[in-house]
Design a protein around this motif. Structure first.
Motif, short mmCIF file in Angstrom:
data_model
loop_
_atom_site.label_atom_id
_atom_site.label_comp_id
_atom_site.label_asym_id
_atom_site.label_seq_id
_atom_site.Cartn_x
_atom_site.Cartn_y
_atom_site.Cartn_z
N ASP B 72 0.83 -1.20 0.00
CA ASP B 72 0.00 0.00 0.00
C ASP B 72 0.87 1.25 0.00
OD1 ASP B 72 -2.53 -1.25 0.04
OD2 ASP B 72 -2.28 -1.70 2.17
N ILE B 73 1.92 1.24 0.81
CA ILE B 73 2.81 2.40 0.85
C ILE B 73 3.40 2.65 -0.52
CG2 ILE B 73 4.91 3.33 1.88
CD1 ILE B 73 4.42 1.68 4.31
N ARG B 74 3.89 1.58 -1.11
CA ARG B 74 4.49 1.70 -2.44
C ARG B 74 3.46 2.30 -3.42
NH1 ARG B 74 8.60 -1.99 -2.40
NH2 ARG B 74 7.15 -3.46 -1.38
N ASN B 75 2.24 1.78 -3.36
CA ASN B 75 1.22 2.23 -4.30
C ASN B 75 0.85 3.69 -4.10
OD1 ASN B 75 0.91 -0.08 -5.80
ND2 ASN B 75 -0.55 -0.99 -4.35
N ILE B 76 0.74 4.09 -2.84
CA ILE B 76 0.38 5.48 -2.57
C ILE B 76 1.47 6.40 -3.08
CG2 ILE B 76 0.09 7.15 -0.71
CD1 ILE B 76 -1.19 4.65 0.85
N TYR B 77 2.71 6.04 -2.85
CA TYR B 77 3.80 6.89 -3.33
C TYR B 77 3.88 6.89 -4.85
CZ TYR B 77 5.86 8.55 0.97
OH TYR B 77 6.09 9.23 2.13
N ARG B 78 3.55 5.78 -5.46
CA ARG B 78 3.57 5.77 -6.92
C ARG B 78 2.46 6.65 -7.48
NH1 ARG B 78 4.04 1.15 -10.34
NH2 ARG B 78 2.21 0.29 -9.33
N LEU B 79 1.32 6.64 -6.81
CA LEU B 79 0.25 7.56 -7.23
C LEU B 79 0.71 9.00 -7.08
CD1 LEU B 79 -2.64 8.39 -7.95
CD2 LEU B 79 -3.26 8.06 -5.54
N ARG B 80 1.31 9.31 -5.93
CA ARG B 80 1.76 10.68 -5.71
C ARG B 80 2.83 11.08 -6.72
NH1 ARG B 80 0.52 13.24 -1.00
NH2 ARG B 80 2.51 14.31 -0.95
N ARG B 81 3.71 10.15 -7.04
CA ARG B 81 4.75 10.47 -8.02
C ARG B 81 4.12 10.82 -9.37
NH1 ARG B 81 9.29 6.15 -8.60
NH2 ARG B 81 7.47 4.88 -9.08
N ALA B 82 3.10 10.04 -9.77
CA ALA B 82 2.45 10.32 -11.06
C ALA B 82 1.84 11.71 -11.06
CB ALA B 82 1.38 9.26 -11.33
N VAL B 83 1.25 12.11 -9.94
CA VAL B 83 0.60 13.41 -9.89
C VAL B 83 1.64 14.53 -9.78
CG1 VAL B 83 -1.10 14.82 -8.67
CG2 VAL B 83 -1.46 12.36 -8.88
N ILE B 84 2.74 14.26 -9.08
CA ILE B 84 3.83 15.24 -9.01
C ILE B 84 4.37 15.52 -10.40
CG2 ILE B 84 6.24 15.54 -8.29
CD1 ILE B 84 5.48 14.08 -5.67
N ARG B 85 4.57 14.46 -11.18
CA ARG B 85 5.06 14.62 -12.55
C ARG B 85 4.11 15.48 -13.36
NH1 ARG B 85 7.17 8.98 -13.10
NH2 ARG B 85 9.42 9.20 -12.77
N LEU B 86 2.84 15.38 -13.06
CA LEU B 86 1.86 16.20 -13.77
C LEU B 86 1.91 17.65 -13.31
CD1 LEU B 86 -0.79 16.50 -15.54
CD2 LEU B 86 -2.05 15.88 -13.46
N LEU B 87 2.06 17.84 -12.01
CA LEU B 87 1.85 19.18 -11.44
C LEU B 87 3.08 20.09 -11.54
CD1 LEU B 87 -0.36 18.50 -8.29
CD2 LEU B 87 -1.02 19.54 -10.47
N ILE B 88 4.26 19.55 -11.29
CA ILE B 88 5.43 20.43 -11.21
C ILE B 88 5.66 21.23 -12.50
CG2 ILE B 88 7.93 20.50 -10.85
CD1 ILE B 88 6.48 20.03 -8.30
N SER B 195 12.73 13.34 -4.24
CA SER B 195 12.46 13.56 -2.82
C SER B 195 11.35 12.64 -2.33
CB SER B 195 12.10 15.03 -2.62
OG SER B 195 11.41 15.21 -1.42
N SER B 196 10.31 12.50 -3.16
CA SER B 196 9.21 11.62 -2.80
C SER B 196 9.69 10.16 -2.74
CB SER B 196 8.09 11.79 -3.82
OG SER B 196 7.09 10.83 -3.63
N ASP B 197 10.48 9.77 -3.73
CA ASP B 197 10.99 8.40 -3.76
C ASP B 197 11.86 8.11 -2.54
OD1 ASP B 197 9.70 7.96 -6.09
OD2 ASP B 197 11.47 8.02 -7.39
#
Lengths: 224, 224
Positions: B72-88, B195-197
DNA sequence: GTTACCCTGATTCTATCAAATATGCTCGCT
DNA sequence: AGCGAGCATATTTGATAGAATCAGGGTAAC
């Protein structure tokens, strides 16, 4: 199925069909009366619809049907695209033969519904996608897709249902299933993204048309 | 600030600190008594926490503190990474000089808090990131980041607060601000993702250690 | 051993009421 | 006339009591 679920479904439908117009104030008491129920399920439903992005709420002020500008549509679809890119490779990674068969079944159900009734087709389409994304075993990411589904389909129903739209959906599904069966992650991802982008373009095009003068009751207006 | 907000904050803290353990049943009446309030704010708070992923609810069954497995932790961070890539990249596209200054201010506040009090530091860190993501003008994507924030920070507080963790956060922020000031989207995105990773790796490492034998009260266990 | 039934606890829902809050309006003042 | 303070009203938020519904466990009958 609980009363809360019924209220959520009713309100979603009312928003989608325009019975509750964009920008309209949503008072708990009025909704409870209108839906012949108590205020408790209505309050809970508003929370859910807020998380879905259909409703906008401010503390001590109340709730309104969300107004969506074209930029919002673009942003929602870009969010979905990012999550699709994350999920589809995992779908390929984890999918079993049994799940593939299940998807085939859901797709058959969708195609059967397409020739009959648009609302049934949309429900079947949702089943197909929810199940597809669930295969990736990323509950939180799948939740993002599920939550934004109502919003996207609300828009599509009001704006994007041109002739041939459903037929193109069928095409997309079939191509996607072929790529998944081949375990071709790159192709499947590209297809899913393309399908989403196509839906977005349809919507933006129609939104643009509408802004240009049509008088249809519309979900798309710039915020005040 | 409304009672509902206080209940949400209290429950978040209790879950994070372990006063409410993973897997524990959350009964509305008991929580209302414990928090010296009525059931109305508690019910609303549970909905919010469910959307944040801290709480799991089943219709007609009730709510539980979510158990989080390493996946679950891995998945949540992967979701956040995908959104970070979109937002930054959009942050870079839209950021104004005034907003950059505002970010500098928030960063200064964070660094001031770091040397004093961990909980204040986390709040300041949240302010910094929420504001950063809001600049991208994608409300729905920013909402995904905000919602998962509590979850991520809950984990980090319980597992990832090794020595130097906050110092490394400061480093990351500063490097990110430099890249943003240069309007270097690629570098900024890479830094934010890294940083997220890094935070994720810290967490998984500690989770692994813990699973290996430590007796710390832990948020990480496989679902039953 | 299996099935059917009931019992209990909790959730969910209804129905109100009280308190806090926001908003709009009136009224008086400049 | 323009403007702000204070009041009135509507709505949200919070509190409470009780009925209905549901899940799960236990028991008894088969």
């Amino acid at each position: 199925m609980t009363t809360e679920d019924r209220v959520i479904a009713s309100m979603r439908r009312m928003i989608v069909e325009g019975a509750l117009a964009p920008g309209e104030k949503l008072t708990v008491a009025a909704l409870a009366t209108r839906l012949a129920t108590g205020v408790t399920p209505v309050r809970a439903a508003l929370k859910t619809l807020e998380a879905e992005g259909l409703v906008e709420a401010h503390p001590n002020r109340g709730a309104w049907v969300r107004r969506l500008a074209p930029d919002d549509i673009r942003n929602i679809y870009r969010l979905r695209r990012a999550v699709i890119r994350l999920l589809i490779p995992d779908v390929i990674r984890y999918i079993s033969d049994a799940e593939l068969e299940e998807l085939d079944l859901l797709e058959a159900g969708f195609e059967a519904a397409v020739v009959q009734d648009a609302s049934a087709a949309m429900a079947a389409n949702e089943d197909f996608h929810i199940h597809l994304f669930s295969i990736a075993r990323n509950r939180d990411a799948a939740a993002v897709m599920s939550r934004s589904w109502a919003l996207v389909e609300a828009l599509r129903l009001r704006l994007g249902f041109g002739p041939g739209r459903l037929a193109r959906s069928v095409e997309s599904h079939r191509a996607l299933l072929v790529a998944i069966r081949r375990r071709d992650a790159a192709a499947a991802t590209a297809l899913a993204v393309a399908s989403s982008d196509q839906a977005m373009e349809d919507l933006l095009h129609r939104a643009g048309e509408d802004k240009a003068g049509s008088r249809t009751a519309l979900a798309l207006r710039h915020a005040p």
